[in-house]
Design an enzyme around this catalytic site. Structure first.
Site, PDB file in Angstrom:
ATOM      1  N   ASP A 131     -10.303 -56.300  30.297  1.00 37.96           N
ATOM      2  CA  ASP A 131     -10.895 -55.787  31.525  1.00 37.96           C
ATOM      3  C   ASP A 131     -11.679 -56.928  32.191  1.00 37.96           C
ATOM      4  OD1 ASP A 131     -11.681 -54.219  33.644  1.00 37.96           O
ATOM      5  OD2 ASP A 131     -12.384 -52.551  32.425  1.00 37.96           O
TER       6      ASP A 131
HETATM    7  C1  NOJ Z   1     -12.967 -52.970  35.933  1.00 35.25           C
HETATM    8  C2  NOJ Z   1     -12.544 -51.582  35.568  1.00 35.25           C
HETATM    9  O1  NOJ Z   1     -13.180 -51.191  34.381  1.00 35.25           O
HETATM   10  C3  NOJ Z   1     -11.035 -51.419  35.405  1.00 35.25           C
HETATM   11  O2  NOJ Z   1     -10.742 -50.055  35.291  1.00 35.25           O
HETATM   12  C4  NOJ Z   1     -10.279 -52.041  36.536  1.00 35.25           C
HETATM   13  O3  NOJ Z   1      -8.910 -51.859  36.350  1.00 35.25           O
HETATM   14  C5  NOJ Z   1     -10.655 -53.508  36.615  1.00 35.25           C
HETATM   15  N1  NOJ Z   1     -12.071 -53.641  36.853  1.00 35.25           N
HETATM   16  C6  NOJ Z   1      -9.879 -54.248  37.694  1.00 35.25           C
HETATM   17  O4  NOJ Z   1     -10.323 -53.896  38.937  1.00 35.25           O
END
Ligand code: NOJ
Length: 736
Positions: A261
C-alpha cells in the site's frame, strides 16, 4: 508474447531496468514534458530509475494515459509499457452504492454485473488494474473504511470478493481489467477502529474470520494483491513473511503481483522494524512484496543491495518476472493502451444501461430500518411532502472513494422525488447546515476560504430553520435527508461519535415538535448510531452513499415502485460503547440471558443492551413473509443434509426475501460462535405466494480450525436457524 520470450526479455534487462519495474509512482511524476521530474528529488530517486519505472498510480482518462504511455515508450530501450493502476472501487464514472451498501443487497450476481460495468468503463479510460475489491472484514463502525467493505461476515464477504473479481476481470481479453484485492490482511480489525492502527489476533480468528474473503478473491483469479498498512502479530504486513510468503504464496498458490500500500515499505521504518530504506527494502522483498507503491525504498536501496550481494538476486528476478507477466497477460506488449480511446469513453461512460443497473443496485442496497404503521410507501401526489436537510438538494451522494466519479452526474433526492410529486405536493428547504464546523477539511488540503464558504452563517441558519418550520406546519409528511459529510468516512475517517452531526440533531428536534409524519433518509459511509432517531421517526431508510442514481432509486422505494429488500451486512450499534459489535461472536461462560448466574454477574453492559440496534441480516420490506417450521432430510448427518421450508408472502404486494441459514456448533474442541451464516437465498414472491425452498448443507461447511488447528468438522450436536431478517425458525441435528 510467449513465456519464453518473456524470460528472454527479463534476461536482457539491466539491474536498473529490473528495479524500475518494481516501482510505482503517482501521476505528478509524469506531468511535464520531460520524463518524470517533479517530486523526484523529494523521494531521492535517480533519473535512470525514473526512466524505467514500471507503473503509474491513479492517472486515468484515455487521452492522458495514452499520451503518457506513448511518450514513455518512445524513450524506452526495451519498450516495456507502463501499467496504469487506479482506485476504481465501486464505479468508474457510473457510481454504484458504496460497498457497504453492495453488501446489503445480498446479491453477488447483481454485483458481478455492476463490476463488469466498472471494468468496462475503466478500461475505456485507460486503466489496466483497479485496486479493488477491498475485502476486509469489518466489525467496528468507528473505522471510516467500513464504507469500502461488504460487511462483517466471512461467508458473505467471500461471495462478494468472488463476484467482484469475476466482474472486474470478466472477458479479460476484450472487456475486463485486472483486479487487485486488498488490503491483505485483517486491516479491518485495526484496534479501536483507529485508522492505520495495530491488528493483533489469534491465528485461529485470522484464518476463520478474516482470511476467507481474500482467499476467495485469490481463488477467483485476482491478478494482484495489496498489502495492508497494519501490523499482524508484531510485524507490519508489508514485511510479514508469514502472511505474504507462507499463507498467500505457498498455501494459496498466489503467483500474481503483490503491491505494497501507499508508502507502506517506507513505513516499516516508522513501525520500527527497519532502521533505513535498506532494511525496509530487504524485509519487503524477502516477504515477496513485488511493487513498492510510492515510497523511495526500492528506488534508492534495491540496486545497492543487489550490487553488494546483500539480497538474493533470484528474489528480484522473480518479482520482476511477475510484473512482466502481468503486463503480458494484459496484452500490453501488443497494444500498450488496450484499446482505450476518447471515443470509447464517450460511448460507454454513464451509458443508459449502466445508469439503469446503478439504479437497480442502489435500490437493492437500501435498507428499510423502520416503518411504523406502514407509513411507507407513500402515494404519489397525495400527501403534502416537505423535503428538508443538507442532503435534500445535493448531488454529493457518491461517497469519498468514487474518485473518478462526478457529483454533477448524480440524481439528487429532490430530483428523484420530483418523479412522483408535483409542485403542489412537494416543497424543499435545506433547514440545517451539514456540520457545525468544517475545519477538519483543512487536513484534506481544503483552503480556508473554501472551508469558510461552506458554513452557513448563524443568520442563514436561523432563516433556513424558520422556513423549514413554516413549510413543515403545512406538510403532512417530512422527509429528512441527513447524514455524515462525505469526508467523515472512507480512508482516515475514523470517528468516535457516530450519531448524526449535532447541528442536524438540533434541527431534527425542532422539526419533530411539529408532530408530522417523519421519514429519515440516512446518508452515511458506515453504520450510524440511530438510537434517538429510532424513537423519533416513523420510517428510516439506510441509503448509504447511494451513487449516481441514488435519488431516483430512493424515490422508487419511497413511492413503492420498488419494495425494499436490502438486509444489513453490518450491525448498526445501539451505542458506540458496544464497538466492536458483530453477530457471530463466541459464546461466553456467562451468557446474558441463559446463564445460571443471576443479575449483575453475567456478560452484559449496565447501561446498554448487548444487542445492536439493528443486527446483521435485518431489514424490512413492504410485504410480510412467514417462515414455516423446518423439515430436515435426516436428523443425523454424515455427508450432507437438506433443510426445507415454506416461505409465504402474507401480503398482496410482491416482495423479495433473503432467507438466511445459520448454524451453531453446540460443543467444539474450541469455543464456537453463537451463530454462523452458512448459506442464503434471495427469493421473490408474488402477492400471497408460497414457495418451498431448500438448502443442502454439507459436512465441509461445518469445518473450522479445531484445537489442533486442523480444518475439520467435529461430530456432535448442531443448531440450525433460518431467518428472513425478522423471523427465526430453528431445528437441530447431529453430525456423526
Ligand atoms: C492507500 C489506500 O489504503 C489504498 O486502498 C489505495 O488503493 C492506495 N492508497 C492507492 O491510492
Amino acid at each position: 508474447m510467449q513465456e519464453k520470450q518473456l524470460q528472454t526479455l527479463l534476461d536482457s534487462l539491466t539491474w536498473t531496468e529490473k528495479v524500475g519495474q518494481l516501482i510505482q509512482l503517482s501521476g505528478e511524476f509524469f506531468n511535464t514534458e520531460g520524463m518524470a521530474v517533479g517530486p523526484q528529488q523529494k523521494l531521492g530517486i535517480s533519473d535512470e530509475i525514473l526512466a524505467n519505472v514500471g507503473s503509474v498510480l491513479n492517472v486515468t482518462g484515455a487521452e492522458k494515459t495514452k499520451e503518457i504511455q506513448e511518450r514513455f515508450l518512445s524513450q524506452s530501450t526495451h519498450k516495456i509499457p507502463l501499467l496504469f493502476m487506479a482506485d476504481i472501487i465501486y464505479g468508474y464514472r457510473t457510481i454504484f452504492p458504496i460497498p457497504l451498501g453492495l453488501g446489503a443487497t445480498w446479491n453477488p450476481e447483481l454485483i458481478e454485473s455492476a463490476y463488469q460495468v466498472l471494468g468496462k468503463e475503466a478500461r475505456s479510460g485507460g486503466a489496466h488494474v483497479t485496486f479493488a475489491p477491498m475485502v476486509d472484514l469489518v466489525r467496528d463502525a468507528r473505522w471510516g473504511r467500513c464504507l469500502e467493505s461488504t460487511g462483517e461476515d466471512p461467508l458473505l464477504n467471500s461471495h462478494f470478493a468472488r463476484s467482484m473479481v469475476n466482474g472486474i476481470q470478466h472477458q479479460f481479453d476484450s472487456m475486463g481489467i485486472a483486479s487487485c484485492i486488498k488490503h491483505f490482511a485483517a486491516y479491518g480489525a485495526a484496534e479501536a477502529g483507529r485508522e492505520y492502527n495495530t491488528v493483533d489476533m489469534s491465528e485461529r480468528r485470522l484464518r476463520e474470520d478474516y482470511l476467507p474473503s481474500y482467499q476467495a478473491g485469490v481463488d477467483a483469479g485476482a491478478k494482484m494483491v495489496m498489502t495492508s498498512f497494519n501490523t499482524y502479530d508484531g510485524m507490519p504486513v508489508t514485511g510479514n513473511e508469514f502472511l505474504l510468503k507462507n499463507v498467500l504464496r505457498d498455501e494459496w498458490g498466489f503467483d500474481g503481483v503483490i503491491i505494497s500500500d501507499y508508502a507502506a515499505v517506507k513505513e516499516l521504518i516508522d513501525h520500527g522494524v527497519a532502521k533505513d530504506n535498506f532494511e525496509a527494502t530487504t524485509l519487503a522483498m524477502q516477504a515477496t512484496n513485488d511493487i513498492d507503491m510510492k515510497s523511495p525504498c526500492y528506488a534508492t536501496a534495491l540496486l545497492p543491495l543487489i550490487k553488494d550481494g546483500k539480497i538474493d538476486e533470484e528474489l528480484v528476478n522473480q518479482a520482476v518476472y511477475r510484473v512482466l507477466k502481468l503486463k503480458n497477460d494484459l496484452g500490453l506488449f501488443e497494444d500498450a493502451t488496450r484499446g482505450a480511446s476518447a471515443a470509447k469513453e464517450t460511448e460507454l461512460l454513464l451509458h443508459d444501461s449502466h445508469r439503469q443497473l446503478a439504479k437497480q443496485v442502489s435500490s437493492e442496497a437500501m435498507v428499510l430500518l423502520e416503518n411504523k404503521n406502514q407509513l411507507l410507501p407513500l402515494t404519489p401526489n397525495q400527501d403534502k411532502v416537505l423535503l428538508v436537510g443538507p442532503y435534500g438538494d445535493n448531488q454529493e451522494l457518491i461517497g469519498l472513494w468514487a474518485v473518478h466519479g462526478k457529483t454533477q452526474d448524480t440524481v439528487s433526492i429532490l430530483s428523484g422525488l420530483k418523479n412522483y410529486l408535483d409542485d403542489e405536493h412537494l416543497s424543499f428547504e435545506k433547514g440545517s447546515d451539514m456540520l457545525d464546523s468544517y475545519d477538519f477539511l483543512g487536513e484534506f488540503g481544503a483552503p480556508k476560504e473554501m472551508i469558510d464558504s461552506l458554513k452557513m452563517t448563524p443568520e442563514a441558519q436561523a432563516e433556513a430553520l424558520e422556513k423549514a418550520v413554516t413549510l413543515g406546519e403545512k406538510a403532512d409528511v417530512i422527509i429528512y435527508a441527513l447524514g455524515e459529510h462525505t469526508m467523515q468516512s472512507g480512508e482516515a475517517g475514523s470517528r468516535t461519535d457516530l450519531r448524526l452531526p449535532d447541528v442536524q440533531r438540533r434541527f431534527l428536534k425542532k422539526m419533530i415538535a411539529l408532530g408530522k409524519k417523519n421519514i429519515l433518509i440516512a446518508i452515511s459511509g458506515r453504520p450510524l448510531i440511530l438510537t434517538e432517531e429510532q424513537r423519533q421517526m416513523d420510517a428510516i431508510i439506510a441509503a448509504w452513499f447511494p451513487g449516481t442514481e441514488g435519488g431516483s432509486a430512493l424515490a422508487d422505494i419511497i413511492f413503492g415502485k420498488v419494495n425494499p429488500s436490502g438486509r444489513l451486512s453490518m450491525s448498526f450499534p445501539y451505542t458506540v460503547g458496544q464497538l466492536p459489535i458483530y453477530y457471530n461472536g463466541f459464546k461466553t461462560g456467562r451468557p446474558a440471558t441463559t446463564s445460571n448466574h443471576s443479575g449483575r454477574f453475567v456478560s452484559k453492559y449496565l447501561d446498554a443492551p448487548n444487542e445492536p440496534l439493528y443486527p446483521f441480516g435485518y431489514g424490512l420490506s413492504y410485504h410480510q413473509s412467514q417462515l414455516s417450521e423446518l423439515t430436515l432430510s435426516e436428523t443425523e448427518m454424515t455427508d450432507s443434509l437438506t433443510i426445507s421450508l415454506e416461505v409465504s408472502n402474507l401480503s398482496q404486494v410482491a416482495g423479495t426475501d433473503t432467507i438466511q441459514l445459520y448454524i451453531q456448533d453446540v460443543v467444539g474442541s474450541v469455543v464456537r460462535p453463537v451463530k454462523e451464516l452458512k448459506q442464503f437465498k434471495k427469493i421473490t414472491l408474488a402477492g400471497h405466494e408460497t414457495k418451498t425452498i431448500s438448502f443442502t448443507l454439507t459436512r465441509d461447511e461445518l469445518r473450522f480450525y479445531t484445537k489442533s488447528m486442523a480444518f475439520a468438522a467435529e461430530p456432535g450436536e448442531f443448531l440450525i436457524f433460518v431467518e428472513n431478517g425478522q423471523q427465526q425458525v430453528t431445528a437441530k441435528f447431529d453430525l456423526i
